[in-house]
Design a protein around this motif. Structure first.
Motif, PDB file in Angstrom:
ATOM      1  N   GLY A  50       0.829  -1.218   0.000  1.00 14.47           N
ATOM      2  CA  GLY A  50       0.000   0.000   0.000  1.00 14.47           C
ATOM      3  C   GLY A  50       0.853   1.254   0.000  1.00 14.47           C
ATOM      4  N   ASP A  51       0.357   2.310   0.654  1.00 15.01           N
ATOM      5  CA  ASP A  51       1.004   3.626   0.601  1.00 15.01           C
ATOM      6  C   ASP A  51       2.468   3.593   1.021  1.00 15.01           C
ATOM      7  N   ASP A  52       2.778   2.823   2.086  1.00 15.52           N
ATOM      8  CA  ASP A  52       4.167   2.763   2.570  1.00 15.52           C
ATOM      9  C   ASP A  52       5.097   2.273   1.458  1.00 15.52           C
ATOM     10  N   THR A  53       4.647   1.248   0.743  1.00 21.96           N
ATOM     11  CA  THR A  53       5.466   0.689  -0.339  1.00 21.96           C
ATOM     12  C   THR A  53       5.644   1.703  -1.467  1.00 21.96           C
ATOM     13  N   VAL A  54       4.552   2.339  -1.863  1.00 18.59           N
ATOM     14  CA  VAL A  54       4.630   3.305  -2.963  1.00 18.59           C
ATOM     15  C   VAL A  54       5.561   4.463  -2.581  1.00 18.59           C
ATOM     16  N   GLU A  55       5.442   4.927  -1.350  1.00 16.03           N
ATOM     17  CA  GLU A  55       6.288   6.025  -0.877  1.00 16.03           C
ATOM     18  C   GLU A  55       7.769   5.621  -0.921  1.00 16.03           C
ATOM     19  N   LEU A  56       8.066   4.398  -0.461  1.00 11.27           N
ATOM     20  CA  LEU A  56       9.457   3.935  -0.465  1.00 11.27           C
ATOM     21  C   LEU A  56       9.976   3.828  -1.909  1.00 11.27           C
ATOM     22  N   ALA A  57       9.129   3.351  -2.816  1.00 13.07           N
ATOM     23  CA  ALA A  57       9.549   3.260  -4.226  1.00 13.07           C
ATOM     24  C   ALA A  57       9.908   4.644  -4.763  1.00 13.07           C
ATOM     25  N   LYS A  58       9.087   5.622  -4.459  1.00 10.72           N
ATOM     26  CA  LYS A  58       9.369   6.997  -4.927  1.00 10.72           C
ATOM     27  C   LYS A  58      10.696   7.499  -4.361  1.00 10.72           C
ATOM     28  N   ARG A  59      10.935   7.237  -3.086  1.00  9.10           N
ATOM     29  CA  ARG A  59      12.180   7.697  -2.465  1.00  9.10           C
ATOM     30  C   ARG A  59      13.393   6.998  -3.081  1.00  9.10           C
ATOM     31  N   ILE A  60      13.255   5.698  -3.384  1.00  5.18           N
ATOM     32  CA  ILE A  60      14.382   4.978  -3.994  1.00  5.18           C
ATOM     33  C   ILE A  60      14.671   5.521  -5.397  1.00  5.18           C
ATOM     34  N   VAL A  61      13.607   5.750  -6.163  1.00 12.18           N
ATOM     35  CA  VAL A  61      13.794   6.276  -7.523  1.00 12.18           C
ATOM     36  C   VAL A  61      14.534   7.614  -7.479  1.00 12.18           C
ATOM     37  N   ALA A  62      14.320   8.376  -6.407  1.00 13.86           N
ATOM     38  CA  ALA A  62      14.958   9.696  -6.288  1.00 13.86           C
ATOM     39  C   ALA A  62      16.441   9.619  -5.897  1.00 13.86           C
ATOM     40  N   GLY A 106      14.735  -1.676  -8.480  1.00 14.70           N
ATOM     41  CA  GLY A 106      14.671  -2.935  -9.218  1.00 14.70           C
ATOM     42  C   GLY A 106      13.297  -3.550  -9.287  1.00 14.70           C
ATOM     43  N   GLY A 107      12.392  -3.116  -8.406  1.00 21.64           N
ATOM     44  CA  GLY A 107      11.069  -3.720  -8.365  1.00 21.64           C
ATOM     45  C   GLY A 107      10.703  -4.138  -6.956  1.00 21.64           C
ATOM     46  N   VAL A 108       9.897  -5.193  -6.846  1.00 24.28           N
ATOM     47  CA  VAL A 108       9.447  -5.648  -5.527  1.00 24.28           C
ATOM     48  C   VAL A 108       9.592  -7.166  -5.413  1.00 24.28           C
ATOM     49  N   MET A 109       9.618  -7.627  -4.190  1.00 22.42           N
ATOM     50  CA  MET A 109       9.594  -9.077  -3.938  1.00 22.42           C
ATOM     51  C   MET A 109       8.811  -9.361  -2.661  1.00 22.42           C
ATOM     52  N   GLU A 130      -1.452  -4.989  -6.114  1.00 21.71           N
ATOM     53  CA  GLU A 130      -2.081  -3.650  -6.101  1.00 21.71           C
ATOM     54  C   GLU A 130      -1.025  -2.568  -5.867  1.00 21.71           C
ATOM     55  N   SER A 131      -0.070  -2.861  -4.991  1.00 23.65           N
ATOM     56  CA  SER A 131       1.004  -1.898  -4.728  1.00 23.65           C
ATOM     57  C   SER A 131       1.841  -1.684  -5.989  1.00 23.65           C
ATOM     58  N   VAL A 132       2.069  -2.758  -6.731  1.00 25.24           N
ATOM     59  CA  VAL A 132       2.833  -2.645  -7.974  1.00 25.24           C
ATOM     60  C   VAL A 132       2.104  -1.714  -8.945  1.00 25.24           C
ATOM     61  N   LEU A 133       0.795  -1.913  -9.066  1.00 27.29           N
ATOM     62  CA  LEU A 133       0.011  -1.040  -9.961  1.00 27.29           C
ATOM     63  C   LEU A 133       0.090   0.419  -9.506  1.00 27.29           C
ATOM     64  N   ALA A 134       0.025   0.626  -8.199  1.00 25.28           N
ATOM     65  CA  ALA A 134       0.089   1.997  -7.667  1.00 25.28           C
ATOM     66  C   ALA A 134       1.451   2.634  -7.938  1.00 25.28           C
ATOM     67  N   ILE A 135       2.521   1.829  -7.849  1.00 24.81           N
ATOM     68  CA  ILE A 135       3.856   2.358  -8.170  1.00 24.81           C
ATOM     69  C   ILE A 135       3.910   2.727  -9.655  1.00 24.81           C
ATOM     70  N   GLN A 136       3.361   1.845 -10.483  1.00 22.49           N
ATOM     71  CA  GLN A 136       3.348   2.111 -11.934  1.00 22.49           C
ATOM     72  C   GLN A 136       2.497   3.348 -12.238  1.00 22.49           C
ATOM     73  N   ASP A 137       1.375   3.512 -11.513  1.00 25.53           N
ATOM     74  CA  ASP A 137       0.524   4.700 -11.687  1.00 25.53           C
ATOM     75  C   ASP A 137       1.294   5.990 -11.371  1.00 25.53           C
ATOM     76  N   ALA A 138       2.294   5.848 -10.485  1.00 24.29           N
ATOM     77  CA  ALA A 138       3.119   7.019 -10.149  1.00 24.29           C
ATOM     78  C   ALA A 138       4.211   7.235 -11.202  1.00 24.29           C
ATOM     79  N   GLY A 139       4.147   6.457 -12.295  1.00 25.80           N
ATOM     80  CA  GLY A 139       5.088   6.656 -13.396  1.00 25.80           C
ATOM     81  C   GLY A 139       6.413   5.945 -13.220  1.00 25.80           C
ATOM     82  N   ASP A 184       8.656   2.487 -13.353  1.00 28.34           N
ATOM     83  CA  ASP A 184       8.736   1.148 -13.933  1.00 28.34           C
ATOM     84  C   ASP A 184       9.057   0.126 -12.821  1.00 28.34           C
ATOM     85  N   VAL A 185       8.422  -1.039 -12.872  1.00 20.46           N
ATOM     86  CA  VAL A 185       8.664  -2.095 -11.874  1.00 20.46           C
ATOM     87  C   VAL A 185       9.168  -3.344 -12.617  1.00 20.46           C
TER      88      VAL A 185
END
Lengths: 364, 364
Positions: free
Chosen positions: A152-164, A171-174, A202-211, A213-214
């Protein structure tokens, strides 16, 4: 490595010795590989059970695109053995370890699991210092409640921070939906796998929605891959332990056969219904699953002290004699292989290869 | 062996790392050694827990006259390390193993346990071939019901048959009264030890009555030696595991302190009441006794999978952070040491030595 034993009869081996039936092993690899090819899902088999570059390369030849392992020191062994795409499915924390990993990223394309920003920042700093760019893969807790960030939100937030971050790649999720393997009924287990992975996907889709790549959505072990690999959105599974055909996987209905056994010698027959063998808990840890004694139908119970194995028979017999050799089919290979320096690979009764377990004892 | 870490602060060690507190270890050795000197009983400490020539030599310096081990391949390690008086407290069976042992008897004064004539004849044949003369020590079953011949006539008859052999020497008898360590009440335990050893010592007298010298009467582990060493007729005890001050021995009242710990790193804090560490069943087998986390008073439960340790706390806390190092006092060192390639010996916070566990993995 005792390669001088290659070409000799199995009787030339001292005991205890860990044996692989090559034909059965290759059959098990083909069973798993074929079912993944059919589903169109990639294969990154976990190396935690076999600990052996020889077997990792067999799996790559059979279609795996990379491997999974648990520790940086294990990744070093596989990288030195020529394997390039390596996921460390575990957190690597602290300056000593993150530096070691960042340096290793010169030799191989390393991905490592992270489940918090603090650790991601550490990897970024170490990568900056080493001039490398490892991949960070977010570990999500899908219900096993071991490590992993909540979906959920925690995962998406962490993905955004890593991309930055500048020096690492996202690399994606596991995840590891391992808790579902305790569900006995196959249909209920299948449902539990779907339920467990739904929030991850669902978290993967939300990360992708944030633009973002996973590239990797990695999950699934031997106990779950037949379901997991068929789920839309899963890019790869980690099924690896099943290649030995352990009892714990056969009990889950995985169509594999026993390929791994421990050759032992009967060292004492102190009573007509008691057999003592030269293998105990330092050769084979029976905690997760007892071994099965091949060709001995009247085993009532087995116990293992440090250096002794005790087989109690349901009736007295003179059939098993001192000096006889027995083959114990391993119940759970994870807890046997790391106790041995090599496998002796058999074609029929001939030792055809000796494969070192170079990744054993790589704990760091 | 990572000896480059000698002289450095403990913080320089990667984790998991097996630590010995040198001062505590030496204190424990002195406690056991002094109590045996007082009782006038010789000391042949079992090396199964420490797996390390470095420690075996420390024990010899502290007054031990020889060592005990479990396998021929372990005896080879200790012989190569300069140790001469070695008892293999286990049956060594079959032509491969008996030949190996007979050859080893060139380098060291080997004694090996036997519990039947058939095996004694094998050793005699192998000794004839090698031109050596190993000692055979009769293992007697004192109630543990593992290996071992029954005390009484069977034992005396076997002793006579061994004495009649040309190429081996009769070394005496041994037993392990290990079943008595499960008796909780100390007075009842003491009585159980006496009851268990009485038939063994009667057998020794009967052998002597037959005109046969019995040089070794070896028994007693850390859990029993305080009683066993005081029993008339016992010549030596094998207490060895206790030098690490394991919880299982402290629970029996042995006055030793914890000397062995596993240094680990916190790799994930997925919930305020859950701590994940980088050590699982491949670094520490908790089956016999859980470790104790030093300095952490609110541990509710611990569990270990292959590569993860999970510490559940009784209340949420922010005190334990990712990257923190924890020290786990080992509950039963037998099931931890053989998983590691070396000990890091600490004097205070400084690594003063690195001791290899060369006898680990010597299973044959």
């Amino acid at each position: 490595m005792m390669t001088s034993l290659v070409g000799q009869h199995v009787d030339a081996l001292d005991t205890p010795a860990l044996l692989i039936d090559r034909k059965v092993l290759l059959g098990n690899i083909e069973v798993i590989g074929a079912s993944l090819r059919k589903l169109g899902t990639a294969w990154r088999p976990h190396a935690k059970a076999h600990k052996s570059p020889s077997i990792a390369h067999l799996l790559l030849e059979a279609g795996a695109h990379g491997i999974t392992c648990a520790k940086t020191s294990e990744a070093e062994i596989y990288a030195a053995s020529g394997i390039r795409d390596i996921l460390i499915a575990n957190q690597v924390v602290g300056p000593i370890k993150t530096r070691r990993l960042a340096q290793l990223a010169r030799q191989a394309d390393i991905a490592v699991a992270v489940d918090c920003l603090e650790n991601a920042l550490e990897h970024d700093a170490a990568a900056a210092e080493a001039g490398t760019s490892p991949r960070l893969v977010i570990e999500i807790n899908s219900g096993m409640n071991r490590a992993g960030i909540d979906p959920g939100d925690d995962t998406v937030e962490l993905a955004k921070r890593i991309v930055a971050l500048k020096h690492v790649r996202f690399g994606g999720v596991m995840t590891w939906e391992g808790h579902t393997t305790t569900v006995v009924d196959p249909a209920a287990r299948e449902q539990a796998i779907h339920d467990s992975l739904a929030p991850v996907l669902e978290s993967v889709l939300a990360i992708q929605d944030a633009g973002i790549d996973v590239p990797i959505v990695s999950c699934g072990g031997t106990g779950t891959f037949r379901t997991t690999a068929g789920i839309e959105g899963v890019t790869e599974v980690q099924a690896g332990g099943g290649i030995f055909g352990d009892q714990i996987y056969r009990a889950l209905g995985v169509p594999v056969q026993p390929a791994l056994s421990l050759l032992v010698t009967v060292t004492s027959r102190p009573a007509p219904d008691r057999v003592i063998i030269d293998a105990g808990r330092k050769s084979l840890d029976p905690t997760a699953a007892l071994p099965e004694v091949q060709g001995l139908s009247n085993v009532q119970s087995m116990s293992f002290s440090a250096e002794h194995g005790i087989i109690n028979l349901s009736a007295p017999t003179a059939d098993v004699r001192i000096g006889d050799r027995l083959q114990l089919l391993i119940g759970y290979s994870d807890q046997a292989v790391h106790l041995h320096e090599q496998f002796f690979v058999l074609d029929g009764n001939t030792v055809s290869s000796v494969w070192p377990t170079w990744a054993r004892g790589r704990l760091q």
